[in-house]
Structures are given as structure tokens and as C-alpha cells.
Enzyme design. Structure first.
Site, PDB file in Angstrom:
ATOM      1  N   HIS A 100       0.801  -1.226   0.000  1.00  0.00           N
ATOM      2  CA  HIS A 100       0.000   0.000   0.000  1.00  0.00           C
ATOM      3  C   HIS A 100       0.840   1.286   0.000  1.00  0.00           C
ATOM      4  O   HIS A 100       0.292   2.374  -0.113  1.00  0.00           O
ATOM      5  CB  HIS A 100      -0.977  -0.006   1.191  1.00  0.00           C
ATOM      6  CG  HIS A 100      -2.324   0.563   0.846  1.00  0.00           C
ATOM      7  ND1 HIS A 100      -3.465   0.313   1.576  1.00  0.00           N
ATOM      8  CD2 HIS A 100      -2.724   1.389  -0.161  1.00  0.00           C
ATOM      9  CE1 HIS A 100      -4.497   0.950   1.030  1.00  0.00           C
ATOM     10  NE2 HIS A 100      -4.070   1.618  -0.014  1.00  0.00           N
ATOM     11  N   HIS A 104      -6.066  -0.850   8.437  1.00  0.00           N
ATOM     12  CA  HIS A 104      -5.039   0.008   9.027  1.00  0.00           C
ATOM     13  C   HIS A 104      -5.163   1.429   8.478  1.00  0.00           C
ATOM     14  O   HIS A 104      -5.575   1.622   7.337  1.00  0.00           O
ATOM     15  CB  HIS A 104      -3.647  -0.529   8.680  1.00  0.00           C
ATOM     16  CG  HIS A 104      -3.484  -1.988   8.989  1.00  0.00           C
ATOM     17  ND1 HIS A 104      -3.755  -2.978   8.060  1.00  0.00           N
ATOM     18  CD2 HIS A 104      -3.107  -2.619  10.134  1.00  0.00           C
ATOM     19  CE1 HIS A 104      -3.548  -4.160   8.625  1.00  0.00           C
ATOM     20  NE2 HIS A 104      -3.158  -3.978   9.881  1.00  0.00           N
ATOM     21  N   ASP A 130      -2.602   3.523   7.975  1.00  0.00           N
ATOM     22  CA  ASP A 130      -1.462   3.837   7.088  1.00  0.00           C
ATOM     23  C   ASP A 130      -1.071   5.312   7.168  1.00  0.00           C
ATOM     24  O   ASP A 130      -0.734   5.937   6.155  1.00  0.00           O
ATOM     25  CB  ASP A 130      -1.786   3.452   5.637  1.00  0.00           C
ATOM     26  CG  ASP A 130      -1.911   1.943   5.449  1.00  0.00           C
ATOM     27  OD1 ASP A 130      -1.611   1.207   6.397  1.00  0.00           O
ATOM     28  OD2 ASP A 130      -2.303   1.500   4.351  1.00  0.00           O
ATOM     29  N   HIS A 169       4.751   1.018   3.962  1.00  0.00           N
ATOM     30  CA  HIS A 169       3.347   0.762   3.581  1.00  0.00           C
ATOM     31  C   HIS A 169       2.380   1.170   4.693  1.00  0.00           C
ATOM     32  O   HIS A 169       1.182   1.243   4.458  1.00  0.00           O
ATOM     33  CB  HIS A 169       3.116  -0.698   3.129  1.00  0.00           C
ATOM     34  CG  HIS A 169       3.042  -1.715   4.229  1.00  0.00           C
ATOM     35  ND1 HIS A 169       2.375  -2.913   4.079  1.00  0.00           N
ATOM     36  CD2 HIS A 169       3.562  -1.747   5.483  1.00  0.00           C
ATOM     37  CE1 HIS A 169       2.496  -3.618   5.185  1.00  0.00           C
ATOM     38  NE2 HIS A 169       3.207  -2.936   6.048  1.00  0.00           N
ATOM     39  N   GLU A 215      -2.281  -5.155  -1.740  1.00  0.00           N
ATOM     40  CA  GLU A 215      -1.899  -6.102  -0.680  1.00  0.00           C
ATOM     41  C   GLU A 215      -2.428  -7.531  -0.856  1.00  0.00           C
ATOM     42  O   GLU A 215      -2.527  -8.274   0.122  1.00  0.00           O
ATOM     43  CB  GLU A 215      -2.289  -5.560   0.720  1.00  0.00           C
ATOM     44  CG  GLU A 215      -1.616  -4.231   1.091  1.00  0.00           C
ATOM     45  CD  GLU A 215      -0.188  -4.346   1.644  1.00  0.00           C
ATOM     46  OE1 GLU A 215       0.331  -5.472   1.796  1.00  0.00           O
ATOM     47  OE2 GLU A 215       0.421  -3.283   1.911  1.00  0.00           O
TER      48      GLU A 215
END
Length: 311
Positions: free
Chosen positions: A108, A133, A135, A148, A280
């Protein structure tokens, strides 16, 4: 097909295959795009009435960063920066031609590139980020140094500046991004989300309101007049591991198969989608059956976001 307000006829998807895993330590996520294409995704999109352009997967071998020591905690910073910059140029080039870039990842961290490319053509675009998540770790808050887990902070210009990433379009405003599906958020990230007043719908809200209401609330927040272009960035780990097991950082308690698809269908129905990431998928994790299942779900999410309906 739902009329996309921003794309000229004939409607064209430009598939950007990004076999890249440099933003995290687990091997195999770079094989995700290859598996998705081999599973027949391009033909499936043509059957939905799209023109599909695919010039083969991007080969990142020529972008080497053999000498790539950490910058602070950041791992592979030069490699990740060069690859994501190349992706930004590819995605931006397709968007400028009026095509819809479909980026198949890879990890990602690539979204740093894809969203920069979108903002280059559509400066008022909003981002809908589907993920377990956030991120949004910065150079200061990251524990792992895996980039990522950081693309959103770079896109928003948060944290200390890392010169290697000075090319990133860092103008994404807090009112231009909304999360759905969060359930594994670091303490530092929770703080960042609160301090910057960033809207996020965790699995708690999905349980409380149902996915239909959550998508509507997310759109009302980020696109109240339904007139802004939408970049949808979908990490398959947003789905529960029973649905999409082959991914690097699975977290129990995720979106169901239908909830994931509903999000994609609802975004397509707005007629505002201008760019799509599917990230992913990692075919080297789990057994062959799980890999097949995850790749099939990945293809099916993309089809839903590009016009496939149940009836």
C-alpha cells in the site's frame, strides 16, 4: 453503465500492474498483480463494456536502490520513493488522457504514487480509503519503519519532511479523505487522526449503523454535493481473513464479502470514480486454495467498483 461524470467516451481503463513489495518486509505481495491479471481480470472488465489498456506490468528492476540504508527508521526509502514516483507519473499520465487508472498492487505504499497522480489531474479529488489500518504513521510514530504503513501521512504532509519524498503531492486535506473498515490502529495513528480531525469509520461504526449507512455518511463527509472526483484505494486486508486470507497483515473481525462489495458498488453508482487501487493481495502467503480465493475476491471487488451489479 453508470455515466462517469469525469471520463470521456469510450470509457477506458488503464491497468497499472505494480509488482512491488518494498514498502514492507514480507515477500510475495509483488506477485499479487500478476495473479489478478492471470485470473482473467482484463477480460472480465471488457465484458462490463470497458475499453481496457494494459501494457504489461511495470518492471521496477531498473529502479535499483542497492545502496539504500534506512533514513531514520524508514526502510528502503530510496527504492520506495523512486518506485512510487514512477507510479505517480504513470497514473497521472493515464488520468490526463481521460482514462481511469486501475492500479494493482503490490503493497500500500504505492498509494503515495497513485493518489499523487490522481491529484495532479483532479486537484479537488477526494480519497476513500478502505483498510484495516490507517497507514498514517509518520517518520516519528512508525515502530516498524515499513513505509506501507505511512503513505497517508506523506500525502497530507504530516510529520518531519523526508527530502527523498519531496516529490509527493502533499496537499491532501483532512476533509478530502475518509476511512472505512479500520480495526488495527497504532496509538500514534489514533492521535494523528484526532489531532487532524480526520474522519474514520471503524468496524465499530459498520456494526452500529450497517454498511449502507456508513458509506452514505462517508460520502456526505468527503463529497457532500456529490461533485468531487473519487479515488478509491482498497486494501484487501479490510476484508475479514476468512474472506481474503492471502494478505500480509490480516486482522480478525473485518468486512464481510458483501460489505466489501457493497462499498465498491455504491462508489460506482455515484458516477464519480476516477481512479481505483487494489492493494496487498499476497499469493505467497497461505495455501493454494486461500490464494485462489483471495485473488478471486480481488477480481470481484474490482468488477463491483467498475459496474458489475447483482441483477
Amino acid at each position: 453503465m453508470s455515466v462517469c461524470k469525469f471520463l470521456p467516451e469510450p470509457k477506458t481503463i488503464a491497468v497499472v500492474g505494480c509488482p512491488f513489495s518494498g514498502g514492507q518486509p514480507r515477500v510475495g505481495v509483488d506477485k499479487g498483480p500478476i495473479h489478478l491479471v492471470e485470473a482473467g481480470l482484463l477480460t472480465q472488465l471488457k465484458e462490463l463494456g470497458w475499453n481496457v489498456q494494459f501494457d504489461g506490468h511495470h518492471q521496477f528492476e531498473e529502479i535499483s536502490a542497492a545502496d539504500d540504508p534506512p533514513i531514520g527508521k524508514l526502510r528502503n526509502p530510496r527504492f520506495v520513493s523512486r518506485v512510487t514516483k514512477a507510479v505517480a507519473e504513470a497514473v497521472g499520465g493515464h488520468a490526463k488522457k481521460g482514462q481511469l487508472p486501475l492500479t494493482l498492487g503490490g503493497d500500500h505504499s504505492l498509494a503515495m504514487g497513485t493518489i499523487s497522480g490522481t491529484l495532479d489531474t483532479y486537484p479537488d479529488a477526494c480519497v476513500i480509503w478502505i483498510d484495516a489500518h490507517a497507514d498514517i504513521n509518520t517518520a516519528e510514530t512508525t515502530d516498524s519503519g515499513n513505509i506501507h504503513g505511512m503513505p497517508v501521512s506523506f500525502l497530507m504532509g504530516l510529520g518531519s519532511k523526508v527530502p527523498e519524498f519531496s516529490w509527493v503531492k502533499s496537499g491532501l486535506r483532512p476533509d478530502s479523505i475518509v476511512y472505512i473498515g479500520l480495526r488495527d490502529v497504532d496509538a500514534g495513528e489514533k492521535r494523528i487522526l484526532k489531532e487532524n480531525n480526520i474522519k474514520a469509520f471503524s468496524m465499530h461504526e459498520v456494526d452500529k449503523y450497517g454498511i449502507g449507512k456508513v458509506v452514505e455518511m462517508a460520502l456526505d463527509y468527503v463529497n457532500p454535493k456529490r461533485d468531487r472526483p473519487i479515488h478509491l484505494s482498497f486494501d484487501v486486508d479490510a476484508l475479514d481473513p476468512t474472506v481474503a486470507p492471502s494478505t500480509g497483515t490480516p486482522v480478525r473481525g473485518g468486512l464481510t464479502f458483501r460489505e466489501g462489495h457493497y462499498i465498491c458498488e455504491a462508489i460506482y453508482e455515484t458516477g464519480l470514480l476516477v481512479a481505483l487501487d487494489l492493494m496487498e493481495v499476497n499469493p505467497s502467503l497461505e495455501d493454494e486454495e486461500s490464494v485462489k480465493q483471495t485473488v478471486a475476491v480481488g477480481c470481484s471487488l474490482v468488477r463491483a467498483a467498475l459496474g458489475e451489479t447483482l441483477l
